[in-house]
Scaffold this motif. Structure first.
Motif, mmCIF file in Angstrom:
data_model
loop_
_atom_site.group_PDB
_atom_site.id
_atom_site.type_symbol
_atom_site.label_atom_id
_atom_site.label_comp_id
_atom_site.label_asym_id
_atom_site.label_seq_id
_atom_site.Cartn_x
_atom_site.Cartn_y
_atom_site.Cartn_z
ATOM 1 N N THR A 13 -3.641 -64.270 91.693
ATOM 2 C CA THR A 13 -3.281 -65.452 92.863
ATOM 3 C C THR A 13 -2.092 -65.058 93.458
ATOM 4 O O THR A 13 -1.161 -64.244 93.249
ATOM 5 C CB THR A 13 -3.128 -66.802 92.287
ATOM 6 O OG1 THR A 13 -2.031 -66.695 91.443
ATOM 7 C CG2 THR A 13 -4.417 -66.882 91.478
ATOM 8 N N GLN B 265 5.372 -80.846 101.844
ATOM 9 C CA GLN B 265 4.440 -80.059 102.505
ATOM 10 C C GLN B 265 4.573 -78.592 101.742
ATOM 11 O O GLN B 265 3.913 -77.926 101.474
ATOM 12 C CB GLN B 265 4.732 -79.606 103.856
ATOM 13 C CG GLN B 265 4.342 -80.614 105.014
ATOM 14 C CD GLN B 265 4.444 -80.451 106.254
ATOM 15 O OE1 GLN B 265 5.702 -79.855 106.676
ATOM 16 N NE2 GLN B 265 3.491 -80.769 107.097
ATOM 17 N N GLU C 145 0.876 -75.134 95.587
ATOM 18 C CA GLU C 145 -0.456 -75.758 94.841
ATOM 19 C C GLU C 145 -1.375 -74.725 95.455
ATOM 20 O O GLU C 145 -2.204 -74.235 94.738
ATOM 21 C CB GLU C 145 -0.561 -77.300 94.948
ATOM 22 C CG GLU C 145 -1.917 -77.320 93.965
ATOM 23 C CD GLU C 145 -2.068 -78.926 94.062
ATOM 24 O OE1 GLU C 145 -3.200 -79.516 94.301
ATOM 25 O OE2 GLU C 145 -1.044 -79.846 94.138
ATOM 26 N N SER C 146 -1.496 -74.644 96.577
ATOM 27 C CA SER C 146 -2.726 -73.954 97.422
ATOM 28 C C SER C 146 -2.380 -72.466 97.083
ATOM 29 O O SER C 146 -3.354 -71.625 97.149
ATOM 30 C CB SER C 146 -2.867 -74.214 98.886
ATOM 31 O OG SER C 146 -1.645 -73.664 99.658
ATOM 32 N N LYS D 50 0.267 -66.801 93.970
ATOM 33 C CA LYS D 50 1.168 -67.246 93.107
ATOM 34 C C LYS D 50 1.761 -66.472 91.831
ATOM 35 O O LYS D 50 2.703 -66.757 91.484
ATOM 36 C CB LYS D 50 0.749 -68.836 92.448
ATOM 37 C CG LYS D 50 2.032 -69.522 92.124
ATOM 38 C CD LYS D 50 1.656 -71.019 91.947
ATOM 39 C CE LYS D 50 2.775 -71.908 91.560
ATOM 40 N NZ LYS D 50 2.358 -73.237 91.193
ATOM 41 N N ASP E 21 -2.140 -70.743 94.516
ATOM 42 C CA ASP E 21 -2.704 -70.412 93.236
ATOM 43 C C ASP E 21 -4.409 -70.442 93.299
ATOM 44 O O ASP E 21 -5.069 -70.141 92.804
ATOM 45 C CB ASP E 21 -2.673 -71.419 92.316
ATOM 46 C CG ASP E 21 -2.756 -70.806 90.630
ATOM 47 O OD1 ASP E 21 -2.120 -69.857 90.682
ATOM 48 O OD2 ASP E 21 -3.280 -71.622 89.723
ATOM 49 N N LYS E 22 -4.821 -70.817 94.918
ATOM 50 C CA LYS E 22 -6.159 -70.729 94.934
ATOM 51 C C LYS E 22 -6.476 -69.439 95.859
ATOM 52 O O LYS E 22 -7.621 -68.953 96.038
ATOM 53 C CB LYS E 22 -6.558 -71.816 95.774
ATOM 54 C CG LYS E 22 -6.378 -73.268 94.666
ATOM 55 C CD LYS E 22 -6.851 -74.466 95.561
ATOM 56 C CE LYS E 22 -6.508 -75.674 94.773
ATOM 57 N NZ LYS E 22 -6.313 -76.885 95.612
ATOM 58 N N VAL E 23 -5.470 -68.909 96.422
ATOM 59 C CA VAL E 23 -5.579 -67.793 97.355
ATOM 60 C C VAL E 23 -5.472 -66.334 96.270
ATOM 61 O O VAL E 23 -4.789 -66.225 95.782
ATOM 62 C CB VAL E 23 -4.304 -67.334 98.337
ATOM 63 C CG1 VAL E 23 -4.443 -66.329 98.985
ATOM 64 C CG2 VAL E 23 -4.358 -68.615 99.216
ATOM 65 N N GLN F 16 2.739 -78.865 98.394
ATOM 66 C CA GLN F 16 1.321 -78.508 98.699
ATOM 67 C C GLN F 16 0.799 -77.222 98.766
ATOM 68 O O GLN F 16 0.105 -76.619 98.327
ATOM 69 C CB GLN F 16 0.932 -79.500 99.821
ATOM 70 C CG GLN F 16 -0.583 -79.553 100.302
ATOM 71 C CD GLN F 16 -0.974 -80.087 101.438
ATOM 72 O OE1 GLN F 16 -0.062 -80.862 102.078
ATOM 73 N NE2 GLN F 16 -2.268 -80.677 101.602
ATOM 74 N N ALA F 17 1.939 -76.428 99.528
ATOM 75 C CA ALA F 17 1.605 -75.148 99.937
ATOM 76 C C ALA F 17 1.695 -74.290 98.646
ATOM 77 O O ALA F 17 0.964 -73.335 98.370
ATOM 78 C CB ALA F 17 2.598 -74.601 100.916
ATOM 79 N N GLN G 276 1.519 -67.563 104.066
ATOM 80 C CA GLN G 276 0.972 -69.154 103.878
ATOM 81 C C GLN G 276 2.471 -70.207 104.027
ATOM 82 O O GLN G 276 2.142 -71.073 105.094
ATOM 83 C CB GLN G 276 0.532 -69.410 102.634
ATOM 84 C CG GLN G 276 -0.003 -70.946 102.470
ATOM 85 C CD GLN G 276 -1.307 -70.992 101.613
ATOM 86 O OE1 GLN G 276 -2.015 -70.216 101.547
ATOM 87 N NE2 GLN G 276 -1.737 -71.943 101.429
#
Length: 107
Positions: free
Chosen positions: A44, A17, A23-24, A46, A26-28, A20-21, A89
């Motif tokens: 981002t 998890q 990785e996500s 990240k 980089d989309k925020v 996955q968090a 997040q």
């Protein structure tokens, strides 16, 4: 009381998890600003810088020092917003995990 196998399975699930968090993140996208919006930095959560926008009024040679200060301030603002978004997040991600009190993520 969970046994060692159960704890290891929970840790593996938590790591999956977490990955996955991460990785996500980089989309925020967040936007830092300074000088009342004269300098804007898009990044981002990240921490990757996506773009820089500088108002043309700051491109005069006499404005060099102020522009440098505004860029630094906008970068710091973007970084603070990225950290806040990442923290939120990660908090949401770990909310459902059965972790002992005081257990810190990531491992």
């Amino acid at each position: 009381m969970p046994n060692l196998d159960d704890i290891m399975k929970m840790a593996e699930a938590a790591q999956a998890q977490l990955a996955q968090a991460q990785e996500s993140l980089d989309k925020v996208e967040v936007e830092g600003q300074s000088g009342g919006g004269l300098v804007k930095i898009k990044a981002t959560a990240k921490g990757r810088i996506l773009g820089v926008a500088i108002d043309e009024s700051l491109l005069a040679p006499s404005e060099k020092t102020m522009l440098e200060d505004l860029i630094a301030a906008a970068l710091n603002d973007a970084r603070a917003k990225a950290d806040a978004a990442a923290g939120k997040q990660m908090q949401e991600m770990t909310a459902g995990l059965p972790l002992p009190p005081g257990f810190k993520m990531p491992f």
